[in-house]
Design an enzyme around this catalytic site. Sequence first.
Site, PDB file in Angstrom:
ATOM      1  N   ASP A  59       0.827  -1.222   0.000  1.00 50.16           N
ATOM      2  CA  ASP A  59       0.000   0.000   0.000  1.00 50.16           C
ATOM      3  C   ASP A  59       0.858   1.267   0.000  1.00 50.16           C
ATOM      4  OD1 ASP A  59      -2.891  -1.029   0.538  1.00 50.16           O
ATOM      5  OD2 ASP A  59      -1.695  -2.093   2.020  1.00 50.16           O
ATOM      6  N   GLU A  64      -0.225   9.628   1.448  1.00 47.53           N
ATOM      7  CA  GLU A  64      -0.965  10.612   2.259  1.00 47.53           C
ATOM      8  C   GLU A  64      -1.216  10.114   3.684  1.00 47.53           C
ATOM      9  OE1 GLU A  64      -5.342  11.020   1.604  1.00 47.53           O
ATOM     10  OE2 GLU A  64      -4.882  13.129   1.572  1.00 47.53           O
ATOM     11  N   ASP A  65      -1.407   8.807   3.809  1.00 52.01           N
ATOM     12  CA  ASP A  65      -1.780   8.264   5.117  1.00 52.01           C
ATOM     13  C   ASP A  65      -0.657   8.310   6.135  1.00 52.01           C
ATOM     14  OD1 ASP A  65      -4.389   7.688   4.354  1.00 52.01           O
ATOM     15  OD2 ASP A  65      -3.731   5.869   3.329  1.00 52.01           O
ATOM     16  N   ARG A  84       0.606  -2.046   6.923  1.00 53.94           N
ATOM     17  CA  ARG A  84       1.203  -0.761   6.538  1.00 53.94           C
ATOM     18  C   ARG A  84       2.276  -0.287   7.528  1.00 53.94           C
ATOM     19  NH1 ARG A  84      -2.653   3.400   3.605  1.00 53.94           N
ATOM     20  NH2 ARG A  84      -0.555   3.995   2.954  1.00 53.94           N
ATOM     21  N   HIS A 159     -11.928   6.112   5.061  1.00 49.20           N
ATOM     22  CA  HIS A 159     -11.405   7.377   5.598  1.00 49.20           C
ATOM     23  C   HIS A 159     -12.411   8.512   5.413  1.00 49.20           C
ATOM     24  CE1 HIS A 159      -7.165   5.764   4.498  1.00 49.20           C
ATOM     25  NE2 HIS A 159      -7.244   5.801   5.817  1.00 49.20           N
ATOM     26  N   CYS A 246      -4.715  10.559  -1.828  1.00 54.69           N
ATOM     27  CA  CYS A 246      -3.856   9.646  -1.080  1.00 54.69           C
ATOM     28  C   CYS A 246      -2.512   9.392  -1.759  1.00 54.69           C
ATOM     29  CB  CYS A 246      -4.572   8.331  -0.793  1.00 54.69           C
ATOM     30  SG  CYS A 246      -4.935   7.386  -2.235  1.00 54.69           S
TER      31      CYS A 246
HETATM   32  C1  CIR Z   1      -5.439   1.033   2.688  1.00 51.17           C
HETATM   33  O1  CIR Z   1      -6.394   0.289   2.927  1.00 51.17           O
HETATM   34  O2  CIR Z   1      -4.807   1.555   3.587  1.00 51.17           O
HETATM   35  C2  CIR Z   1      -5.047   1.283   1.256  1.00 51.17           C
HETATM   36  N1  CIR Z   1      -5.341   0.122   0.466  1.00 51.17           N
HETATM   37  C3  CIR Z   1      -5.772   2.464   0.683  1.00 51.17           C
HETATM   38  C4  CIR Z   1      -5.398   3.746   1.321  1.00 51.17           C
HETATM   39  C5  CIR Z   1      -6.050   4.915   0.679  1.00 51.17           C
HETATM   40  N2  CIR Z   1      -5.661   6.092   1.335  1.00 51.17           N
HETATM   41  C6  CIR Z   1      -6.266   7.265   1.202  1.00 51.17           C
HETATM   42  O3  CIR Z   1      -7.238   7.378   0.491  1.00 51.17           O
HETATM   43  N3  CIR Z   1      -5.800   8.275   1.912  1.00 51.17           N
END
Ligand code: CIR
Length: 252
Positions: A59, A64-65, A84, A159, A246
Amino acid sequence: MRALVRGVPDSIVAATAAEGTAAAIEPDRARAQHRAYVRALRAEGVEVIALPADERFPDGCFVEDTAVVARGHALVTPSANPQRAGEEGAVAEALAGAGLVVHRMADGVLDGGDVLRVGERFLVGRTARTDAAGARALARVFGPLGFEVVEVAVHSGLHLKCVCSAPRPELVLRAGLPPAAVLPAGVECLDVPADEAYAANAVGVGGAILVAAGHPGTAAALRGRGDRVVELDNGELRKADGSLTCLSILFP
Ligand code: CIR
């Protein structure tokens, strides 16, 4: 404006996806879509800092996360998603290298996808990925820098920003959330059409708004207001629950 991005690994087929659709991702197509996103940023004058893909992190392109950045400070944010864990290491290094003051969280979890900056306010979605300690860490770092942190309950979806974004400081694009009552005065809400919720996540850069392709009502509404819209196909990354915000961390 600068943007931190991270390449798409082959392992993206093992990315987290609520509907189990990541296995259907074609990594080469996902990479092509990611390159188009980076090209669009550059076309708007953004200086792109590109971290290479890391196969250990399926991922990882959803940078962004992993951090929230404002006013020269970055809060690096551990994820509640065990797959993650560790993604934030290279991001923290890159942000420090870019001259930002990097803060770590002592406890709690937070995903940047839950943090919507609207002017001087951070709306923080409480989700399975962001807990009370995460929200408190945000307030601890950014409160003294002049930001107010306001929690928003999120009852469905991954989110907060799955259903909203602020492509301009005074404009929130949304599909249900956030409630107008939590927005600073003077901020306008534009509701996307009911069948275009995915397009509520858009990126404002330079003089343009990057919008997910295939959402003509949203694109037309923005154009009708005088915005220049760049439509980007994000279909492969969407299979891993990714949206447009993201894929980057934007900062001056
Ligand atoms: C997750 O589940 O963490 C990733 N597959 C997707 C994250 C998407 N992040 C975002 O939109 N900020």
